[in-house]
Scaffold this motif. Structure first.
Motif, PDB file in Angstrom:
ATOM      1  N   GLN A 183      -7.508   0.289  -0.182  1.00 23.81           N
ATOM      2  CA  GLN A 183      -7.671  -0.968   0.566  1.00 23.81           C
ATOM      3  C   GLN A 183      -8.827  -0.852   1.564  1.00 23.81           C
ATOM      4  O   GLN A 183      -9.705  -1.697   1.624  1.00 23.81           O
TER       5      GLN A 183
ATOM      6  N   THR B 179       0.833  -1.204   0.000  1.00 25.35           N
ATOM      7  CA  THR B 179       0.000   0.000   0.000  1.00 25.35           C
ATOM      8  C   THR B 179       0.869   1.257   0.000  1.00 25.35           C
ATOM      9  O   THR B 179       0.551   2.243  -0.671  1.00 25.35           O
TER      10      THR B 179
ATOM     11  N   ASP C   6      -6.183  -1.691  -4.928  1.00 22.40           N
ATOM     12  CA  ASP C   6      -5.609  -2.166  -3.669  1.00 22.40           C
ATOM     13  C   ASP C   6      -6.563  -3.161  -3.014  1.00 22.40           C
ATOM     14  O   ASP C   6      -7.591  -2.778  -2.465  1.00 22.40           O
ATOM     15  N   GLU C   7      -6.236  -4.422  -3.099  1.00 24.85           N
ATOM     16  CA  GLU C   7      -7.036  -5.525  -2.564  1.00 24.85           C
ATOM     17  C   GLU C   7      -8.508  -5.427  -2.965  1.00 24.85           C
ATOM     18  O   GLU C   7      -9.386  -5.346  -2.112  1.00 24.85           O
TER      19      GLU C   7
HETATM   20 MG   LIG Z   1      -2.075  -2.788   2.246  1.00 22.89          MG
END
Ligand SMILES: [Mg+2]
Ligand SMILES: Nc1ncnc2c1ncn2[C@@H]1O[C@H](COP(=O)(O)OP(=O)(O)O)[C@@H](O)[C@H]1O
Lengths: 259, 405
Positions: A89, A44, A180-181
């Motif tokens: 995220q 991240t 992000d994810e």
């Molecule tokens: Mg992360």
């Protein structure tokens, strides 16, 4: 291949903590690349440096859209306008706004009417607003959220929120999309749909994608190439087959985290 | 049962606490202590019932029930009605007609109250751009109001400028001051921003107070002319009515401008900045620019209101621009519901009209005011009006509807 994003020797220190250590990464046009690694590896932080939210301690970041542009020192909104967009995220939607309005905000950097236009509502402003609304609705259709267009973002289900964030990012017309994810918290069915959505974004819009993901099934089947991070450094990169066979990766990541 | 015993103990506790103050009186003439237990008892009874009410309200809040339910026989579907174009038009038309009729029917005194109410509506709507839309907590807002008022007062005193020149000049000057304050505080958020802007308001007031050679200090500036009416001299009654209509037009313009702004590309960006600065930036919004536009627009409006205020009172001094005024205007925004235009107008009208017409309670004014704010924060933190959604006309949906028919 022409590159879309090129990162050289990127480092980031937080006080004494070296969260990123000379990371090299490259995404080619039309590629889907995954960035994996255990929690706290610095993935991240990498996204935050690349999108201008953090200032990197050293290293260079280049975006090709179509010209090569150095991104270091540029503000996040400028980087977005240059053609890179991201999701977060920990989802960061505008909760009090409707799904449509969230996507409309994404159109901000591709539209231009100002305060005077807002007050006098001249023809150009009205037409631009019309187009913004319709384009945003079309993007909601693209991520299959159009039936919920008038719901507040905070009232949407988790998977829907993740897709809304993708639609909002696409509204900025990126050449390079960072996720992000995106599958975190999604059920298996939603994950399959996400995979199709990612491919669709690449194929129909020509957007290159870099994604952080923990779901190994998704990563292996979706990505063209994979980078593996551990303790802020990049320990391996290659095709899914190469990564699967790499002993260092098995030891560092697959062995413990995916158990 | 527990509610009753709880209220009972609350009352007992309250009686004990207030006993020395309320229950004992020293009779200095005869050198003895007078016990006035009856007063303490009344207080206890009052505390008992208030406590019952209090816990009842809380239990309803906890169960997510509405605090006040309209009886079934006046069940009006307000949302359905307000969505109906004809009803809405009719409502606004009659509202405007009523407001136009006010100075012809009401007394001089009431017309004056209405003018100040309208000035506050302008101020509250202006502050609503900064606090309600952009989410920047500004506490010294009255300083920009003062800039407008003093701009007119001074420009007239030194250069003999008239109202119609000073109106735009006052607005622009206030906007420049807004930008001047905006630049240094761009990086501040929440409490810090509130403190710095509070300081700014006080500095502005102290400057007006102490820069005697320019501003006249505490004596202020007098003999500011009322706006001219095509060169026709007006007596004080006519001039007041004239200013009433000017203020009415100004308020209508403010409502239109703020409404359009709120629903525009810029307004949407401001609301995004309020919700999440990092996400806004990542979505391509220049938050520096967004915040500065909000500061400039909000203070510009205060400047306009200030010029009209100076023209209305014909006399200004620093006492009109204290922190109390800023707090009052901020309360209107908070009470009305951050960002909601109708809510802010309703709150402004309530907060200005109520003290004027409840003169009997004037001693308890601030007490009641404080109690209302506390109750609002507990039971309806989102303000009087919240959760309005704008209706968007989506072409794809309109087409679908047309196909279906
Ligand atoms: Mg992360
Ligand atoms: N703003 C920050 N300040 C200090 N340390 C941070 C900050 N952001 C991230 N870190 C640290 O950097 C490391 C990498 O974090 P992160 O990039 O979130 O990992 P990942 O996304 O791979 O799970 C962690 O040790 C984290 O605590």
């Amino acid at each position: 291949m022409t590159p879309a994003l090129e990162v050289r020797d990127l480092s980031k220190n937080f006080g004494g903590l070296r969260a990123l250590n000379d990371v090299d990464l490259r995404v080619d046009k039309g590629e889907i690349v995954a960035l994996i690694g255990p929690n706290g590896a610095g993935k991240t932080t990498f996204f935050n440096c690349v999108t201008g939210i953090y200032q990197p301690s050293s290293g260079e970041i280049y975006l090709y859209n179509p010209d090569k542009t150095l991104l270091n020192g540029k503000k996040p909104n400028v980087i977005t306008a240059l053609g890179m967009a991201r999701t977060f995220q920990n989802i960061r939607l505008f909760g009090e706004m409707t799904a449509l309005e969230n996507v409309m905000i994404g159109r901000h950097c591709r539209t231009s009417s100002g305060i005077l236009g807002a007050i006098f509502r001249d023809k150009k402003t009205r037409e631009e607003e019309r187009a913004t609304i319709d384009d945003s609705y079309a993007l909601l259709e693209f991520v299959k959220l159009h039936e919920l267009w008038n719901e507040k973002a905070k009232n949407l289900a988790y998977g829907a929120q993740r897709r809304l964030e993708i639609a909002r990012a696409l509204a900025t017309e990126p050449a390079m999309l960072l996720l992000d994810e995106p599958a975190a918290g999604m059920n298996p069915q939603e994950t399959i749909e996400l995979k199709e959505l990612a491919r669709d974004i690449r194929d129909s819009r020509g957007v290159s994608i870099l994604l952080i993901e923990h779901d190994m099934g998704l990563v292996m089947s979706l990505s063209d190439r994979i980078y593996v991070m551990e303790y802020g450094g990049c320990i391996a990169s290659g095709t899914p087959e190469e990564i699967r066979a790499n002993p260092a990766v098995i030891k560092a990541y697959l062995g413990e985290s995916d158990a | 049962m527990s509610r009753i015993s709880k209220a009972f103990f609350t009352a007992l506790w309250f009686m004990l606490l207030t006993l020395p103050v309320m229950g004992i009186k020293l009779n200095l003439m005869e050198n003895r202590v007078d016990w006035r237990l009856d007063r303490v008892l009344y207080l206890g009874v009052a505390a008992f019932f208030l406590s019952m009410l209090w816990t009842w309200l809380f239990s309803r809040k906890k169960r997510n029930l509405p605090l006040i339910k309209a009886p079934a026989f006046i069940k009006i579907d307000f949302y359905g009605l307000s969505a109906n174009r004809a009803v809405r038009r009719g409502f606004f038309a009659s509202l405007i007609l009523g407001l136009i009729a006010v100075p012809l029917l009401a007394s001089f005194y009431q017309t004056n109250i209405m003018i100040s109410a309208m000035l506050y509506i302008m101020l509250a709507l202006g502050l609503n751009i900064v606090v309600g839309l952009a989410g920047q907590l500004v506490l010294g807002y009255v300083a920009f109001y003062a800039v407008g008022a003093y701009a007119y007062g001074l420009l007239h005193q030194y250069f003999g400028f008239g109202f119609w020149i000073c109106l735009p000049v006052g607005g622009i000057l206030a906007a420049l001051f807004g930008l001047g304050l905006g630049f240094p505080v761009l990086r501040l958020r929440g409490d810090y921003l509130a403190i710095v802007t509070l300081g700014f308001g006080e500095i502005a007031r102290l400057a007006m107070l102490n820069w005697t050679s320019l501003t006249g200090g505490p004596r202020g500036i007098s003999d500011i002319p009322r706006p001219g009416f095509f060169g026709i001299p007006l007596n004080i009654n006519e001039a007041t009515i004239y200013i009433y209509y000017l203020a009415l037009i100004a308020v209508c313009l403010t409502v239109v401008v703020v409404l359009r702004l709120k629903n525009s590309r810029v307004g949407l960006a401001l609301q995004a900045v309020r919700e999440d600065e990092i996400a806004s930036e990542a979505m391509g919004i220049d938050i520096t620019r967004a915040k500065l536009s909000a500061f400039a627009l909000g203070s510009c409006w205060a400047g306009f209101a200030g010029v009209i205020f100076a023209a209305k009172t014909t006399f200004i001094n620093p006492a009109s621009f204290t922190f109390m005024e800023s707090a009052m205007i901020l309360s209107m925004v908070v009470l009305g519901g951050m960002g909601s235009i109708s809510g802010v107008i309703i709150a402004a009208v309530i907060l200005i009209m109520a003290p004027e017409y409840l003169r009997a309670f004037s001693e308890y004014r601030m007490l009641i005011f404080g109690a209302i704010m506390v109750l609002m924060m507990i039971f309806r933190p989102q303000g009087l009006v919240s959760g309005e959604k704008r209706d968007y006309q989506v072409s794809a949906l309109a087409r679908k509807e047309a196909d279906a028919q």
